[in-house]
Write a protein that holds these residues in place. Structure first.
Motif, PDB file in Angstrom:
ATOM      1  N   ALA A 156      -8.375  -9.439   1.588  1.00 56.31           N
ATOM      2  CA  ALA A 156      -7.911  -8.038   1.525  1.00 56.31           C
ATOM      3  C   ALA A 156      -7.580  -7.856  -0.185  1.00 56.31           C
ATOM      4  O   ALA A 156      -7.683  -6.734  -0.858  1.00 56.31           O
ATOM      5  CB  ALA A 156      -6.900  -7.713   2.196  1.00 56.31           C
ATOM      6  N   MET A 157      -6.931  -8.798  -0.642  1.00 53.53           N
ATOM      7  CA  MET A 157      -6.560  -8.959  -2.257  1.00 53.53           C
ATOM      8  C   MET A 157      -7.892  -8.585  -3.082  1.00 53.53           C
ATOM      9  O   MET A 157      -7.769  -8.282  -4.125  1.00 53.53           O
ATOM     10  CB  MET A 157      -5.729 -10.102  -2.460  1.00 53.53           C
ATOM     11  CG  MET A 157      -4.277  -9.966  -1.997  1.00 53.53           C
ATOM     12  SD  MET A 157      -3.158  -8.706  -2.687  1.00 53.53           S
ATOM     13  CE  MET A 157      -2.981  -9.575  -4.342  1.00 53.53           C
ATOM     14  N   LEU A 159      -5.812  -4.683   6.227  1.00 55.43           N
ATOM     15  CA  LEU A 159      -4.736  -3.961   5.602  1.00 55.43           C
ATOM     16  C   LEU A 159      -3.493  -4.577   6.307  1.00 55.43           C
ATOM     17  O   LEU A 159      -2.396  -4.468   5.700  1.00 55.43           O
ATOM     18  CB  LEU A 159      -4.891  -2.694   5.780  1.00 55.43           C
ATOM     19  CG  LEU A 159      -6.262  -1.882   4.698  1.00 55.43           C
ATOM     20  CD1 LEU A 159      -6.434  -0.518   5.221  1.00 55.43           C
ATOM     21  CD2 LEU A 159      -5.831  -2.205   3.282  1.00 55.43           C
ATOM     22  N   ALA A 160      -3.450  -4.661   7.629  1.00 57.98           N
ATOM     23  CA  ALA A 160      -2.045  -4.931   8.253  1.00 57.98           C
ATOM     24  C   ALA A 160      -1.743  -6.205   7.916  1.00 57.98           C
ATOM     25  O   ALA A 160      -0.587  -6.713   7.674  1.00 57.98           O
ATOM     26  CB  ALA A 160      -2.397  -4.954   9.786  1.00 57.98           C
ATOM     27  N   GLU A 178      -0.459  -1.101  -6.188  1.00 57.63           N
ATOM     28  CA  GLU A 178       0.911  -1.452  -6.250  1.00 57.63           C
ATOM     29  C   GLU A 178       1.301  -2.673  -5.382  1.00 57.63           C
ATOM     30  O   GLU A 178       1.853  -3.469  -5.677  1.00 57.63           O
ATOM     31  CB  GLU A 178       1.662  -0.313  -6.088  1.00 57.63           C
ATOM     32  CG  GLU A 178       3.478  -0.493  -6.246  1.00 57.63           C
ATOM     33  CD  GLU A 178       4.223   0.623  -5.712  1.00 57.63           C
ATOM     34  OE1 GLU A 178       5.195   0.544  -5.466  1.00 57.63           O
ATOM     35  OE2 GLU A 178       3.605   1.848  -5.955  1.00 57.63           O
ATOM     36  N   LEU A 179       0.893  -2.512  -4.305  1.00 54.93           N
ATOM     37  CA  LEU A 179       1.087  -3.697  -3.188  1.00 54.93           C
ATOM     38  C   LEU A 179       0.694  -4.946  -3.780  1.00 54.93           C
ATOM     39  O   LEU A 179       1.119  -5.853  -3.487  1.00 54.93           O
ATOM     40  CB  LEU A 179       0.400  -2.997  -1.837  1.00 54.93           C
ATOM     41  CG  LEU A 179       0.730  -4.149  -0.806  1.00 54.93           C
ATOM     42  CD1 LEU A 179       2.028  -4.254  -0.502  1.00 54.93           C
ATOM     43  CD2 LEU A 179       0.061  -3.702   0.532  1.00 54.93           C
ATOM     44  N   LYS A 180      -0.584  -4.756  -4.356  1.00 57.60           N
ATOM     45  CA  LYS A 180      -1.359  -6.007  -4.774  1.00 57.60           C
ATOM     46  C   LYS A 180      -0.411  -6.830  -6.087  1.00 57.60           C
ATOM     47  O   LYS A 180      -0.626  -8.097  -6.150  1.00 57.60           O
ATOM     48  CB  LYS A 180      -2.625  -5.983  -4.951  1.00 57.60           C
ATOM     49  CG  LYS A 180      -3.393  -5.470  -3.826  1.00 57.60           C
ATOM     50  CD  LYS A 180      -4.785  -5.443  -4.266  1.00 57.60           C
ATOM     51  CE  LYS A 180      -5.826  -5.296  -3.260  1.00 57.60           C
ATOM     52  NZ  LYS A 180      -7.349  -4.952  -3.492  1.00 57.60           N
ATOM     53  N   PRO A 236     -12.169  -1.708  12.680  1.00 54.00           N
ATOM     54  CA  PRO A 236     -11.146  -2.710  13.062  1.00 54.00           C
ATOM     55  C   PRO A 236     -10.914  -3.775  12.164  1.00 54.00           C
ATOM     56  O   PRO A 236      -9.929  -4.328  11.746  1.00 54.00           O
ATOM     57  CB  PRO A 236     -11.932  -3.318  14.542  1.00 54.00           C
ATOM     58  CG  PRO A 236     -13.018  -2.293  14.730  1.00 54.00           C
ATOM     59  CD  PRO A 236     -13.187  -1.462  13.453  1.00 54.00           C
ATOM     60  N   ILE A 237     -12.002  -4.099  11.342  1.00 48.91           N
ATOM     61  CA  ILE A 237     -11.863  -4.918  10.319  1.00 48.91           C
ATOM     62  C   ILE A 237     -10.862  -4.455   9.218  1.00 48.91           C
ATOM     63  O   ILE A 237     -10.039  -5.123   8.781  1.00 48.91           O
ATOM     64  CB  ILE A 237     -13.067  -5.522   9.530  1.00 48.91           C
ATOM     65  CG1 ILE A 237     -13.993  -6.270  10.615  1.00 48.91           C
ATOM     66  CG2 ILE A 237     -12.972  -6.170   8.647  1.00 48.91           C
ATOM     67  CD1 ILE A 237     -15.363  -6.596  10.353  1.00 48.91           C
TER      68      ILE A 237
END
Length: 139
Positions: free
Chosen positions: A51-52, A71-72, A3-5, A65-66
Motif C-alpha cells: 500500500a505504501m 488500506l486497512a 500524511e499517513l505514509k 476488496p483488495i
C-alpha cells in the motif's frame, strides 16, 4: 493518504504534536483491534508495504476488496508505528529538556560559586549555603 505514509521528522514538540494528530486520524477510522486476528504477523507488514508503494490512482484501479484490505492493513500497521514513534519522540524530548535543565542548574551553581569565591574564600556561611544547594547534599 500522503500524511499517513510520512515518517516523523526531527525531535521537536511540533513533530510530537503532528504525530498525535496523525494517530488521532488513524484511530478515528475505527478499525477494530481484532481486524487481522488469525492473519500471520508477516502478512500485515507485506500489505502495508504494498500500500505504501501505491499511488491514489492504483487504489482506484484495484478491486474494492483488495483496496479496502490494503488500506486497512496500512492504517493498522501505521497506527502501531506511529505509536512507537510517539514514544521515541517523547523520550527524546524529555531527555532534551532534562539536559537543558541540568546545564542551567550547573551554570547557576558555578556562577554562585564564583561569586562566593570573590567575597571570601573562608566564609563558613557561604560554603554551607553552597553545600545545601548541591544535589549531593541530600545523599
Amino acid at each position: 493518504m500522503h500524511e499517513l505514509k510520512e515518517d516523523p521528522g526531527t525531535f521537536q514538540l511540533d513533530t510530537l504534536l503532528a504525530e498525535i494528530v496523525k494517530l488521532d486520524r488513524v484511530e478515528a477510522i475505527g478499525l477494530p483491534a481484532t481486524l487481522f486476528d488469525g492473519v500471520s504477523e508477516k502478512v500485515g507488514p507485506g500489505w502495508r508495504a504494498r500500500a505504501m508503494k501505491m499511488y491514489p490512482s492504483d487504489f482506484d484501479a484495484a478491486p474494492v476488496p483488495i483496496r479496502i484490505t490494503l488500506l486497512a492493513a496500512l492504517c493498522r500497521v501505521r497506527q502501531a508505528e506511529i505509536t512507537d514513534g510517539l514514544v521515541e519522540l517523547l523520550v527524546h524530548l524529555v531527555h532534551k529538556i532534562s539536559v537543558r535543565a541540568e546545564k542551567k542548574v550547573e551554570g547557576e551553581r558555578n556562577a554562585e560559586f564564583r561569586r562566593a569565591q570573590g567575597r571570601s574564600r573562608s566564609s563558613p556561611r557561604t560554603w554551607r549555603r553552597l553545600r545545601e544547594r548541591s544535589p549531593a547534599a541530600g545523599t
